[in-house]
Design an enzyme around this catalytic site. Structure first.
Site, PDB file in Angstrom:
ATOM      1  N   LYS A 276       0.823  -1.221   0.000  1.00 10.15           N
ATOM      2  CA  LYS A 276       0.000   0.000   0.000  1.00 10.15           C
ATOM      3  C   LYS A 276       0.848   1.258   0.000  1.00 10.15           C
ATOM      4  O   LYS A 276       0.490   2.253  -0.621  1.00 10.15           O
ATOM      5  CB  LYS A 276      -0.953   0.014   1.197  1.00 10.15           C
ATOM      6  CG  LYS A 276      -2.157  -0.883   1.018  1.00 10.15           C
ATOM      7  CD  LYS A 276      -3.301  -0.391   1.877  1.00 10.15           C
ATOM      8  CE  LYS A 276      -4.537  -1.241   1.720  1.00 10.15           C
ATOM      9  NZ  LYS A 276      -5.568  -0.881   2.702  1.00 10.15           N
TER      10      LYS A 276
ATOM     11  N   LYS B 137      -8.721 -11.246  -7.779  1.00  6.07           N
ATOM     12  CA  LYS B 137      -9.854 -11.165  -6.855  1.00  6.07           C
ATOM     13  C   LYS B 137     -10.898 -10.166  -7.362  1.00  6.07           C
ATOM     14  O   LYS B 137     -10.531  -9.132  -7.920  1.00  6.07           O
ATOM     15  CB  LYS B 137      -9.355 -10.653  -5.499  1.00  6.07           C
ATOM     16  CG  LYS B 137      -9.365 -11.698  -4.389  1.00  6.07           C
ATOM     17  CD  LYS B 137      -8.726 -11.171  -3.132  1.00  6.07           C
ATOM     18  CE  LYS B 137      -9.747 -10.661  -2.139  1.00  6.07           C
ATOM     19  NZ  LYS B 137      -9.174 -10.472  -0.793  1.00  6.07           N
TER      20      LYS B 137
ATOM     21  N   LYS C 276     -13.515  -3.814  -5.757  1.00  2.56           N
ATOM     22  CA  LYS C 276     -14.241  -2.574  -6.014  1.00  2.56           C
ATOM     23  C   LYS C 276     -13.394  -1.600  -6.819  1.00  2.56           C
ATOM     24  O   LYS C 276     -13.901  -0.652  -7.392  1.00  2.56           O
ATOM     25  CB  LYS C 276     -14.672  -1.924  -4.690  1.00  2.56           C
ATOM     26  CG  LYS C 276     -13.489  -1.496  -3.827  1.00  2.56           C
ATOM     27  CD  LYS C 276     -13.944  -0.609  -2.695  1.00  2.56           C
ATOM     28  CE  LYS C 276     -12.791   0.092  -2.009  1.00  2.56           C
ATOM     29  NZ  LYS C 276     -11.967  -0.660  -1.124  1.00  2.56           N
TER      30      LYS C 276
END
Ligand code: TRP
Length: 342
Positions: A118, A201, A204
């Site tokens: 991240k 995966k 969103k």
């Protein structure tokens, strides 16, 4: 050493950061609801403090929190059986996280792959909260003395860190106070993948809306996304190993299995030999029949903001009644002077 008896208690957290999709429903909401059982205490937390480790627009954060709550209720969570709340409303999480910031070591945090992914190349500009994220997560779990934590595979390392924190705390203070939590890892077999690429995966943040089924999609949209889902030209096998090397086929079979509460083997026994031209409409019909009532209940609840806020307030109150005494005992172990609780 004090002997502590830990009763089975499930805890999990989920970030309120927008757009619930089928992966969240099958991987988290439905799974959490299925764990509501008479001999298990189930506590589910919407982790708004974690969400703000990266920037969140305040209005969207509030909306996502309420929408996630509505999603839980619509998926069958019973606020009488489970505790559902948002993290910021139970201050013990942040308080215990501070103690854990002083237990966890810099080196442990620097090894976290989620931090590395991240923060990327720009670590200097990442928030301090993003770095400390796993310590807050350990506090979420341990402030309830939770014993079982259902999470996705990507959270395994954070759970190991939670165990390390519990072990070091118990060792440093010479107590047997925090339990060594068991991860309940969701298997790869049940993970929901993108409808456009069976190796990724469902997410969103995928730029293609066709890659996912949103919990707010209407029946026509759901059917269209399934019809257009990527597949291969082969018929479906009747045995599981026939899905090896066929990630898109496997994903659709897994979705069918999860939505119909069957195993993939059972589904293949029924649909083996069928072409996708026949299987996709079956899947679309099943998905619409399961998801449409959830999305309409979510929409109804989203129109009743006060009802949602009431559920969350009650949940936070119940959560606090468990968390506060555990934090109090932690403070006493650590040597913080204060009034004993009455
Ligand atoms: N980090 C988890 C995720 O991104 C969310 C989370 C926060 C969580 N606190 C938790 C999960 C405690 C389990 C237990 O999925």
């Amino acid at each position: 050493m004090t002997e502590t008896q830990f009763t089975p208690r499930v805890f999990s957290g989920i970030q309120p950061s927008g757009n619930l999709h089928l992966g969240n429903y099958l991987g988290a909401l439905k799974r959490f609801v299925d764990m509501q059982q008479p001999d298990m205490e189930t506590i589910y937390c919407m982790v708004d403090l974690h969400a703000i480790t990266v920037w969140q627009d305040p209005k969207e954060l509030a909306h996502s929190t309420r929408e996630l709550c509505a999603g839980f209720i619509a998926a069958g969570l019973d606020p009488e059986k489970s505790i559902l709340f948002n993290q910021s409303q139970v201050p013990e999480h942040a308080q215990l996280a501070w103690i854990f910031n002083c237990v966890a070591r810099m080196g442990w945090m620097q090894r976290m792959t989620q931090w590395k992914d991240k923060a990327g190349k720009n670590q200097q500009n990442a928030s301090l909260g993003l770095f400390a994220y796993p310590s807050l997560m350990a506090a979420d779990i341990l402030t309830y003395h939770a014993t079982h934590v259902p999470v996705g595979d990507d959270q395994k390392q954070h759970l190991e860190l939670t165990r390390d924190i519990a072990i070091k705390f118990n060792h440093d203070y010479g107590v047997d106070f925090f339990p060594i939590t068991e991860p309940v890892i969701e298997g790869a077999a049940t993970r929901v993948m993108s409808l456009r690429d069976g190796s990724k995966k469902m997410s969103k943040s995928d730029p293609s809306d066709m890659s996912r089924i949103n919990m707010t999609d209407d029946a026509d949209t759901i059917a269209k996304k399934i019809r257009k889902a990527k597949t291969d030209p082969e018929a479906l096998p009747s045995e599981l190993d026939g899905l090896d090397e066929r990630p898109e086929a496997r994903n659709l079979v897994n979705i069918y299995a999860a939505l119909s509460d069957q195993t993939a083997e059972q589904v293949l026994a029924e649909v083996g030999g069928k072409q996708f031209g026949e299987f996709k409409p079956m899947l679309a019909e099943l998905a619409v029949s399961k998801l449409a009532p959830i999305s309409s209940e979510m929409a109804r609840l989203m129109g009743e903001e006060a009802e949602i806020d009431q559920i969350l307030a009650k949940g936070a109150e119940k959560a606090r009644s468990i968390a506060a005494p555990i934090l109090q005992q932690t403070y006493e172990i650590v040597g913080m002077v204060g009034a004993k609780q009455g």
